[in-house]
Enzyme design. Structure first.
Site, short mmCIF file in Angstrom:
data_model
loop_
_atom_site.label_atom_id
_atom_site.label_comp_id
_atom_site.label_asym_id
_atom_site.label_seq_id
_atom_site.Cartn_x
_atom_site.Cartn_y
_atom_site.Cartn_z
CB CYS A 130 -0.78 3.29 -15.27
SG CYS A 130 -1.66 4.23 -14.00
CE LYS A 205 0.16 1.25 -7.94
NZ LYS A 205 0.26 1.70 -9.33
CE LYS A 258 3.44 -0.96 -7.35
NZ LYS A 258 2.98 -0.08 -8.34
CB SER A 284 11.23 1.89 -6.86
OG SER A 284 10.15 2.67 -6.36
#
Ligand code: PBG
Ligand code: ZN
Length: 334
Positions: A130, A205, A258, A284
């Protein structure tokens, strides 16, 4: 009446006794449907330039930004624990509007890949692809005005993927959510003779609030706006399956969903629909919730972490990307 039933020996729902198989640890283990193994876990690792550098990440307890030498030491420990592999994220010394450092063969990701590769650890080496860690504006692609320019971003992503493949990555993971990024990486890799490099596509995502700690770790928060123009609306399930299908058609080897815990329904549906390996990213913020609560004594860290990882596997994930990888491998070995 009660007497009659007893004499007739009529089966009743009360005679179903699922508790029988829960009565001891060996019985529970015997019939357990979902088993976690360290080999299915990928540990995210943040790398920086230099040597001997370790910068603790406050939002992710136990994690630090590491230089290549220390990342190699960590990788050796993960290999010893039986963890499946690592997923590298690079934080460059210098950022620019195009995120050029993403494809730098002497940058931290490539340096780390070469060092770990030459250590011969038997880990799967994956690298995130990315631009957001590398751009001054923190968006995942190059800008035209205030918009992220999809097609102008594709060659830059492909260039980064080729650099990582040449430095030793087994797997590249495009996470920018640009349309056509999997096809662009596949074409770039094949043209560079890297036909063996696998693509783990961040296919579904969501634009999630749960990436907060990661952005602090990677210094990749957008300097204006947000990522909702390219990442998915978390409200959309059918669109998520369409994204997975597109990436499968573009040649992805592994499909990723995700965040993990807010997408268990998507994992289950994807498991029914696709035969490709499925990955889930236990992001996270999902970890931060457990860490913060455990720190206050509000829940048991180990129990909560293993329960969440098990639920992700039960929903259909083959591969789980998690900051708990090392701890989970230790717990599973006990
Ligand atoms: C970069 C990227 C992000 C994550 C993985 N790759 C952050 C983002 O999209 O802003 C999030 C991982 C995590 O929160 O653990 N595109
Ligand atoms: Zn990004």
């Amino acid at each position: 009446m009660r007497e009659l039933v007893r004499r007739l020996d009529v089966p009743s729902p009360g005679r179903q006794r699922p508790r029988r198989l829960r009565s001891s640890d060996p019985l529970r283990r015997l019939v357990r449907e979902t088993r976690l193994t360290p080999g299915q876990l990928l540990a995210p690792v943040f790398v920086v330039s230099g040597t001997g550098r370790r910068e603790p990440i406050t939002s992710l307890p136990g994690h630090a930004r590491l230089s290549a030498d220390l990342a190699t030491e960590l990788a050796a420990e993960l290999a010893r624990l039986g963890v499946g592999g690592i997923l590298l994220f690079g934080i460059p010394d210098e950022k620019d509007p195009e995120g050029r450092a993403a494809a730098d063969p002497s940058g931290p990701v490539c340096a780390t890949l070469r060092q770990i590769r030459s250590a011969g650890l038997g880990l799967v080496l994956a690298a995130d692809v990315c631009l957001c860690e590398y751009t001054t504006h923190g968006h995942c692609g190059v800008l035209r005005g205030e918009q992220v320019d999809n097609d102008a971003t594709l060659p830059l992503l492909a260039e980064a993927a080729v650099a990582y493949a040449e430095a030793g990555a087994d797997v590249v993971g495009p996470s920018a959510m640009m349309d056509g990024q999997v096809a662009a990486l596949r074409a770039g890799l094949d043209q560079a003779g890297r036909t063996e490099t696998a693509i783990m596509a961040y296919a579904s995502k969501a634009a999630s609030y749960l990436y907060g700690p990661f952005r602090e770790a990677a210094g990749s928060a957008p300097s204006f706006g947000d990522r909702r123009g390219y990442q998915m609306d978390p409200a959309n399930g059918r669109e998520a399956l369409r994204e997975l299908q597109l990436d499968a058609d573009e040649g992805a080897d592994i499909l990723m969903v995700k965040p993990a815990l807010t997408s268990l329904d998507l994992l289950a549906r994807a498991r029914d629909r696709f035969d490709l390996p499925l990955a889930a990213y236990n992001v996270s913020g999902e970890v931060a919730m457990i860490e913060a609560a455990a720190e206050r004594g509000w829940l048991d860290r180990r129990g909560a972490a293993l329960e969440c990882l098990t639920a992700i596997a039960r929903a259909g994930a083959d591969v789980i990307i998690t900051y708990f990888a090392a701890d989970a491998a230790r717990w599973l070995a006990e």
